[in-house]
Write a protein that holds these residues in place. Structure first.
Motif, mmCIF file in Angstrom:
data_model
loop_
_atom_site.group_PDB
_atom_site.id
_atom_site.type_symbol
_atom_site.label_atom_id
_atom_site.label_comp_id
_atom_site.label_asym_id
_atom_site.label_seq_id
_atom_site.Cartn_x
_atom_site.Cartn_y
_atom_site.Cartn_z
ATOM 1 N N ILE A 66 0.841 -1.198 0.000
ATOM 2 C CA ILE A 66 0.000 0.000 0.000
ATOM 3 C C ILE A 66 0.876 1.248 0.000
ATOM 4 C CG2 ILE A 66 -1.757 1.302 1.259
ATOM 5 C CD1 ILE A 66 -2.813 -1.283 0.044
ATOM 6 N N LEU A 67 1.903 1.254 0.834
ATOM 7 C CA LEU A 67 2.819 2.396 0.882
ATOM 8 C C LEU A 67 3.549 2.567 -0.451
ATOM 9 C CD1 LEU A 67 4.380 1.933 4.440
ATOM 10 C CD2 LEU A 67 2.439 3.372 3.786
ATOM 11 N N ALA A 68 3.926 1.454 -1.080
ATOM 12 C CA ALA A 68 4.634 1.521 -2.360
ATOM 13 C C ALA A 68 3.774 2.116 -3.459
ATOM 14 C CB ALA A 68 5.120 0.132 -2.758
ATOM 15 N N SER A 69 2.471 1.985 -3.330
ATOM 16 C CA SER A 69 1.565 2.574 -4.322
ATOM 17 C C SER A 69 1.372 4.065 -4.088
ATOM 18 C CB SER A 69 0.198 1.881 -4.256
ATOM 19 O OG SER A 69 -0.554 2.337 -3.137
ATOM 20 N N GLY A 70 1.731 4.537 -2.891
ATOM 21 C CA GLY A 70 1.463 5.918 -2.509
ATOM 22 C C GLY A 70 0.175 6.066 -1.726
ATOM 23 N N GLY A 71 -0.529 4.965 -1.498
ATOM 24 C CA GLY A 71 -1.799 5.011 -0.771
ATOM 25 C C GLY A 71 -1.626 5.109 0.734
ATOM 26 N N LYS A 72 -2.708 5.447 1.409
ATOM 27 C CA LYS A 72 -2.736 5.502 2.870
ATOM 28 C C LYS A 72 -3.399 4.233 3.387
ATOM 29 C CE LYS A 72 -4.753 8.026 6.769
ATOM 30 N NZ LYS A 72 -5.718 9.090 7.172
ATOM 31 N N PRO A 73 -2.698 3.431 4.206
ATOM 32 C CA PRO A 73 -3.304 2.192 4.721
ATOM 33 C C PRO A 73 -4.578 2.474 5.519
ATOM 34 C CG PRO A 73 -0.933 2.247 5.132
ATOM 35 C CD PRO A 73 -1.311 3.622 4.670
ATOM 36 N N GLU A 74 -5.645 1.769 5.175
ATOM 37 C CA GLU A 74 -6.938 1.996 5.840
ATOM 38 C C GLU A 74 -7.506 0.730 6.486
ATOM 39 O OE1 GLU A 74 -8.267 4.751 6.488
ATOM 40 O OE2 GLU A 74 -7.813 6.230 4.941
ATOM 41 N N TYR A 75 -7.535 -0.387 5.747
ATOM 42 C CA TYR A 75 -8.192 -1.596 6.244
ATOM 43 C C TYR A 75 -7.434 -2.843 5.805
ATOM 44 C CZ TYR A 75 -12.065 1.752 6.414
ATOM 45 O OH TYR A 75 -12.834 2.863 6.643
ATOM 46 N N ILE A 76 -7.576 -3.910 6.605
ATOM 47 C CA ILE A 76 -7.121 -5.226 6.163
ATOM 48 C C ILE A 76 -8.171 -6.273 6.547
ATOM 49 C CG2 ILE A 76 -4.683 -4.615 6.458
ATOM 50 C CD1 ILE A 76 -4.644 -6.620 8.840
ATOM 51 N N THR A 77 -8.212 -7.345 5.771
ATOM 52 C CA THR A 77 -8.917 -8.553 6.177
ATOM 53 C C THR A 77 -7.882 -9.653 6.341
ATOM 54 O OG1 THR A 77 -9.338 -9.265 3.895
ATOM 55 C CG2 THR A 77 -11.017 -7.888 4.955
ATOM 56 N N VAL A 78 -8.136 -10.568 7.261
ATOM 57 C CA VAL A 78 -7.159 -11.597 7.602
ATOM 58 C C VAL A 78 -7.764 -12.979 7.396
ATOM 59 C CG1 VAL A 78 -5.628 -12.512 9.382
ATOM 60 C CG2 VAL A 78 -6.158 -10.061 9.331
ATOM 61 N N GLY A 79 -7.179 -13.749 6.488
ATOM 62 C CA GLY A 79 -7.553 -15.144 6.315
ATOM 63 C C GLY A 79 -6.530 -16.025 7.010
ATOM 64 N N LEU A 80 -7.002 -16.906 7.905
ATOM 65 C CA LEU A 80 -6.110 -17.773 8.678
ATOM 66 C C LEU A 80 -6.435 -19.233 8.415
ATOM 67 C CD1 LEU A 80 -6.034 -16.185 12.268
ATOM 68 C CD2 LEU A 80 -4.208 -16.130 10.559
ATOM 69 N N SER A 81 -5.408 -20.012 8.119
ATOM 70 C CA SER A 81 -5.514 -21.464 8.117
ATOM 71 C C SER A 81 -4.548 -21.960 9.176
ATOM 72 C CB SER A 81 -5.161 -22.041 6.755
ATOM 73 O OG SER A 81 -6.087 -21.625 5.778
ATOM 74 N N LEU A 82 -5.082 -22.715 10.160
ATOM 75 C CA LEU A 82 -4.293 -23.057 11.344
ATOM 76 C C LEU A 82 -4.406 -24.534 11.691
ATOM 77 C CD1 LEU A 82 -5.419 -20.060 13.592
ATOM 78 C CD2 LEU A 82 -3.203 -20.286 12.454
ATOM 79 N N PRO A 83 -3.324 -25.123 12.231
ATOM 80 C CA PRO A 83 -3.389 -26.514 12.718
ATOM 81 C C PRO A 83 -4.353 -26.632 13.889
ATOM 82 C CG PRO A 83 -1.131 -25.776 12.438
ATOM 83 C CD PRO A 83 -1.983 -24.559 12.313
ATOM 84 N N SER A 84 -4.871 -27.833 14.112
ATOM 85 C CA SER A 84 -5.883 -28.061 15.157
ATOM 86 C C SER A 84 -5.329 -27.888 16.566
ATOM 87 C CB SER A 84 -6.464 -29.476 15.010
ATOM 88 O OG SER A 84 -5.444 -30.449 15.111
ATOM 89 N N ASP A 85 -3.999 -27.956 16.736
ATOM 90 C CA ASP A 85 -3.416 -27.821 18.071
ATOM 91 C C ASP A 85 -3.082 -26.365 18.424
ATOM 92 O OD1 ASP A 85 -1.297 -27.450 16.348
ATOM 93 O OD2 ASP A 85 0.068 -28.859 17.349
ATOM 94 N N THR A 86 -3.488 -25.408 17.600
ATOM 95 C CA THR A 86 -3.235 -23.995 17.886
ATOM 96 C C THR A 86 -3.985 -23.575 19.139
ATOM 97 O OG1 THR A 86 -3.043 -23.569 15.513
ATOM 98 C CG2 THR A 86 -3.323 -21.658 16.933
ATOM 99 N N ASN A 87 -3.297 -22.880 20.065
ATOM 100 C CA ASN A 87 -3.949 -22.516 21.328
ATOM 101 C C ASN A 87 -4.278 -21.025 21.390
ATOM 102 O OD1 ASN A 87 -1.516 -21.135 22.038
ATOM 103 N ND2 ASN A 87 -0.680 -23.015 22.941
ATOM 104 N N GLU A 88 -4.965 -20.648 22.461
ATOM 105 C CA GLU A 88 -5.440 -19.271 22.632
ATOM 106 C C GLU A 88 -4.281 -18.281 22.719
ATOM 107 O OE1 GLU A 88 -7.958 -16.650 25.965
ATOM 108 O OE2 GLU A 88 -8.095 -18.842 25.928
ATOM 109 N N GLU A 89 -3.212 -18.664 23.423
ATOM 110 C CA GLU A 89 -2.071 -17.760 23.568
ATOM 111 C C GLU A 89 -1.468 -17.427 22.204
ATOM 112 O OE1 GLU A 89 2.304 -17.505 25.797
ATOM 113 O OE2 GLU A 89 1.076 -19.323 25.955
ATOM 114 N N PHE A 90 -1.370 -18.435 21.334
ATOM 115 C CA PHE A 90 -0.806 -18.200 20.005
ATOM 116 C C PHE A 90 -1.655 -17.183 19.237
ATOM 117 C CE2 PHE A 90 -0.340 -18.836 15.499
ATOM 118 C CZ PHE A 90 1.018 -19.077 15.323
#
Length: 286
Positions: A66-90
């Motif tokens: 976004i910065l390289a384009s000259g734009g101002k960062p405004e929003y992101i969406t996050v897609g997560l794929s995680l192993p089944s043993d992932t815990n709350e702390e992580f």
């Protein structure tokens, strides 16, 4: 096949648009949009990076576009794929890292699925309001090439990790890259003419070559230690020389010339073909 071969095939699809730069500029909405993947054992290893560092870098590599384009960062969406043993702390530490890399943007949603390893896919949206958006095809003869920051620290950090080292300033530079929104803002909010800008995520030499080829010009640059490394996440821009009076905190590393039969010249060595740079390719390794 190499990464650039895949991109060329995709670009030939008649339904693919806005693929010339790392961000798509959607004029109808006055926004820029980018998306990057961050994959375990490809971009990071859990034995090297904390959950915070994984989240931070996954975010910053997208915000950097976004910065390289000259734009101002405004929003992101996050897609997560995680192993089944992932815990709350992580998860908590991962999102603390993401939040630290936002540069003023907000998290507005995403998706989560199961997977045998960590896969993070972030879409970043930036505002183009009041800013002139860059394109790597906008470098023109008589422009100067400017950048900021140091080069080679991230590559050194990766090599230290591969050698078994755990902590150093170079390793921190690799795991927690520092972005420069001020450099981007100075240019995009003040410049009136077309200009080219990229981040140096794949190396400074990579960015210079791609700008030169997209613009059909020759860039002559000084050799800089580390310029053939990657993941420093600095910005490099080609701007009119007279514009430099509007800038601060930069240094000149080269100039743009009419095409001379090669796209890039570093000191006395000429590069007409991208492969001559000898850079990393995702589909063939080193």
């Amino acid at each position: 096949m190499k990464e650039l071969d895949f991109i060329e095939i995709i670009n030939k699809n008649k339904n693919v648009e806005f693929s010339g730069d790392d961000c798509a500029y959607l004029k109808d909405f006055d926004i820029v949009v980018s998306q990057d993947n961050f994959v375990e054992n490809v971009h990071f290893k859990r034995e090297w990076a904390t959950p915070y560092q994984i989240g931070y870098k996954a975010c910053t590599i997208n915000i950097s576009d976004i910065l390289a384009s000259g734009g101002k960062p405004e929003y992101i969406t996050v897609g997560l794929s995680l192993p089944s043993d992932t815990n709350e702390e992580f998860i908590n530490e991962l999102y603390k890292g993401i939040e630290s890399g936002l540069c003023g943007a907000k998290i507005i949603g995403g998706d989560i699925t199961g997977c045998d390893k960590i896969f993070i896919s972030i879409t970043a949206i930036g505002s183009a309001k009041g800013r002139k958006i860059s394109s790597r095809s906008n470098a023109k003869p008589e422009y100067v090439v400017i950048t900021t920051g140091k080069y080679g620290l991230s590559s050194k950090g990766l090599n230290e990790l591969l050698d078994g080292k755990k902590i150093s300033e170079n390793i921190k530079a690799h795991l927690e890259p520092i972005l420069n929104p001020y450099f981007s803002e100075q240019i995009s909010t003040k410049i009136k003419t077309d200009y080219a800008m990229m981040d140096t995520s794949d190396g400074l030499s990579d960015a210079l070559f791609k700008i030169a080829k997209a613009s059909n010009v020759t860039i002559e640059a000084d050799y800089i230690e580390g310029m053939f490394g990657a993941e420093d996440y600095n910005l490099v821009a080609c701007v009119p020389k007279e514009f430099l009076s509007e800038m601060s905190d930069y240094y000149i590393i080269g100039k743009v010339l009419k095409f001379k039969g090669h796209f890039l010249k570093i000191d006395n060595k000429k590069y007409s073909n991208y492969d001559e740079l000898g850079l990393y390719d995702h589909f063939k390794g080193e």
